[in-house]
Design an enzyme around this catalytic site. Structure first.
Site, PDB file in Angstrom:
ATOM      1  N   TRP A 512     -18.893 -17.338 -20.774  1.00 55.28           N
ATOM      2  CA  TRP A 512     -20.283 -17.802 -20.724  1.00 55.28           C
ATOM      3  C   TRP A 512     -20.885 -18.087 -22.098  1.00 55.28           C
ATOM      4  CZ3 TRP A 512     -18.345 -13.988 -17.509  1.00 55.28           C
ATOM      5  CH2 TRP A 512     -18.260 -14.337 -16.169  1.00 55.28           C
ATOM      6  N   HIS A 513     -20.032 -18.554 -22.995  1.00 53.57           N
ATOM      7  CA  HIS A 513     -20.498 -18.913 -24.336  1.00 53.57           C
ATOM      8  C   HIS A 513     -20.441 -20.426 -24.548  1.00 53.57           C
ATOM      9  CE1 HIS A 513     -19.347 -14.602 -25.874  1.00 53.57           C
ATOM     10  NE2 HIS A 513     -20.369 -14.607 -25.028  1.00 53.57           N
TER      11      HIS A 513
END
Length: 584
Positions: A512-513
């Site tokens: 989730w970056h």
């Protein structure tokens, strides 16, 4: 379901929960007199600054600007405060099962077949991540041309309210010591800084297990200078073009929960601006919906072209994550990301452990494998009937504690070098756009993953980690066990005879970056002003060419504060060479 699968289910939950789906701040809502539902907004209003997106960058930016100007902050989601499913670490997975339109997490699936999520809540991704807090490297700051002193001051401003030293237990200690044995040196102890070697990082969870997020940074706000509207998705940015050589942003159109339309405009004045902080998906999406983007793509969606900007939506990247599940013969503490190994070959090694958080301790919900969620599940949505869900839940309740012992050790590649693109699916800003990340397209990314997995093997086989592994389960067995789980929507091919390159490809997940889509030098300049348009900036992770440090949230929050101070300096005529920032 076998015990082996139960264990893997219980821990694959983890890879999901731990990195994105827990929630936020104080147990009771703060008395923010400036925060209200968009239904109460006037039909038309005027401000010095309008910020679109109350996320990880938007909240600190709004708090800072409110000290010297009038600010409207528009958040498409709700408040993170006052809901135990959000505030309590022990309820970490409860929000993940919520796929309703008002859920603080909005799931999407990339065209690569990797299941992902985006935040839909005040505080943004800082509300629904694993909480790890670590700064960007000094080299990253230098390459972007940021002012080092103001960067340091801005990090400290954030840390006073949201960052804490992690208190590590036996599992995390074993991972830390295993990293050192594996040669990820030196042991740097606790630090917020990005430094090569092994360290214990910061966390946004306080010692009582309460999350502190970017929304807490609104404590710094001037209540008379700020208005925060919740459930206020922006549908379009308005521009002035008549009699101008280039467009000027001057307003927004947003809707409340009833569907009623509202308009907000910036006041007259050369220093007033609209600032887009809607994140790596939301910012390029809203630019396109407002007529700024690749001309052919806009015309295909019958959108009137304001500015042909081919770079909008380009350069989309996601730092791939691959993990190894390690069943443990002894109980492990519940831990999120606390220890990190920062390697010289471009991979970050982290870990998480303990029983899953879905509904709190003692609940047997397979979290991201749950058919209620579909996240990381191969169960087709049409087969997730109420009867199927009930049967699955009942089987999980019968699982013993042993099924939930162990944890994951993971590697995340830096950068990455591989990039993709984002496109509109519809003209509805509430719908997810289509996004492709092209994981491992560039060979160096794949080699970083392979080296990361090899480092994980060294950790698991280290003397320090010995009490947390079964001697009868050698590393190839652990790889095969992990690869057999439905970690993504890709075909399952991996077996123990195949090289690690195939393991990386087959088990790729998100941490989730993701970032990009409005990058510096292509869509915005070094002051985050949109190229070709006046009174308009983008300030968020969509501007990044590479993800900063091991985990970006610290730097995204810092950036909101940093740019808020810079903008106020510009507004009040303070020269950077004066070395005196506007005190806010």
């Amino acid at each position: 379901m076998s015990l082996g699968w139960c264990r893997l289910f219980g821990y694959s939950v983890f890879v999901g929960f731990l990195f994105f789906h827990g929630f936020s701040t104080s147990e009771t809502a703060p008395n923010y007199s400036f925060m209200r539902n968009a239904r109460l907004a006037p039909n038309v209003s005027y401000y010095d600054y309008i910020i679109i997106g109350g996320g990880t960058a938007g909240c600190p930016l709004a708090a800072t600007l409110s000290q010297k100007a009038s600010v409207l902050l528009l958040e498409r989601g709700g408040s993170p405060f006052g809901n135990r499913n959000i505030t309590e670490l022990t309820a970490f997975g409860a929000a993940l099962s919520d796929l309703s339109p008002t859920s603080p997490s909005q799931r999407f699936i990339s065209e690569d077949g990797v299941i992902n999520a985006r935040a839909r809540v005040l505080g943004g991704g800082s509300c629904i991540n694993a909480g790890f807090y670590s700064r960007a490297s000094t080299d990253y700051v230098r390459k972007l041309g940021w002012d080092g002193r103001l960067v340091s001051e801005s990090y400290q401003w954030v840390e006073k309210l949201v960052a804490f030293e992690a208190e590590i237990g036996p599992w995390q200690s074993a991972v830390r010591d295993g990293l050192v044995e594996a040669g990820v040196l030196p042991n740097n102890g606790f630090s917020y800084d990005h430094i090569y070697g092994t360290k214990v990082g910061g966390t946004i969870f306080d010692p009582h297990g309460k999350r502190h997020t970017a929304a807490n940074l609104l404590d710094y706000a001037n209540p008379t200078g700020l208005t925060v509207l919740l459930h206020a998705p922006v549908h379009r940015i308005l521009f002035q073009t008549k009699g101008r050589t280039r467009p000027r942003a001057h307003g927004v159109v947003f809707r409340d929960q009833t569907g009623a339309k509202h308009k907000a405009y910036i006041k007259k004045g050369a220093k007033n601006e609209i600032i887009l902080s809607a994140g790596a998906l939301g910012s390029p999406q809203l630019l396109m919906l407002s007529g700024v983007g690749p001309v052919d793509h806009l015309r295909a969606h019958n959108i009137k072209v304001l500015l042909n900007q081919p770079s909008v939506g380009q350069g989309m990247s996601d730092n791939s994550m691959n993990a190894v599940f390690v069943p443990s013969p002894i109980p492990t503490e519940v831990s999120l990301i606390q220890v990190v190994g920062i390697t010289h070959f471009g991979s970050y090694i982290e870990a998480a452990s303990g029983e899953n958080f879905a509904g709190g301790s003692g609940t047997r919900d397979c979290g991201m494998f749950s058919p209620k969620i579909g996240q990381l599940s191969t169960v087709p949505s049409k087969e997730r009937s109420p009867e199927f869900i009930a049967q699955s839940d009942e089987s999980k309740k019968k699982m013993g504690q042993a099924a939930f012992n162990g944890g994951f050790i993971l590697e995340k590649i830096m950068g990455p070098l591989s990039t993709g693109h984002l496109e509109l699916r519809t003209r509805n800003p509430n719908d997810n756009p289509s996004v492709t990340f092209n994981y491992f397209k560039e060979p160096p990314d794949l080699q970083r993953c392979v080296q990361g997995i090899r480092t994980i093997e060294k950790i698991i086989e280290s003397k320090s980690f010995s009490k947390f592994r079964y001697n009868a389960m050698p590393f190839p067995v652990l790889l095969n066990l992990t690869a057999s789980a439905p970690l993504n929507l890709l075909p399952k091919r991996y077996n123990m005879s195949m090289p690690l390159e195939d393991y990386c490809r087959d088990t790729v997940m998100t941490i989730w970056h993701y970032h990009g889509g409005c990058q510096v030098g292509k869509v915005v300049d070094s002051d985050y002003k949109v190229l070709g348009i006046d009174a308009f900036r983008v300030i968020d992770g969509s501007t990044f060419n590479y993800s900063p440090g091991t985990n970006p949230q610290a730097t995204v929050m810092m950036l909101g504060r940093y740019m808020g101070v810079k903008i106020l300096n510009e507004r009040h005529g303070v020269e950077e060479t004066d070395k005196e920032w506007v005190r806010v």
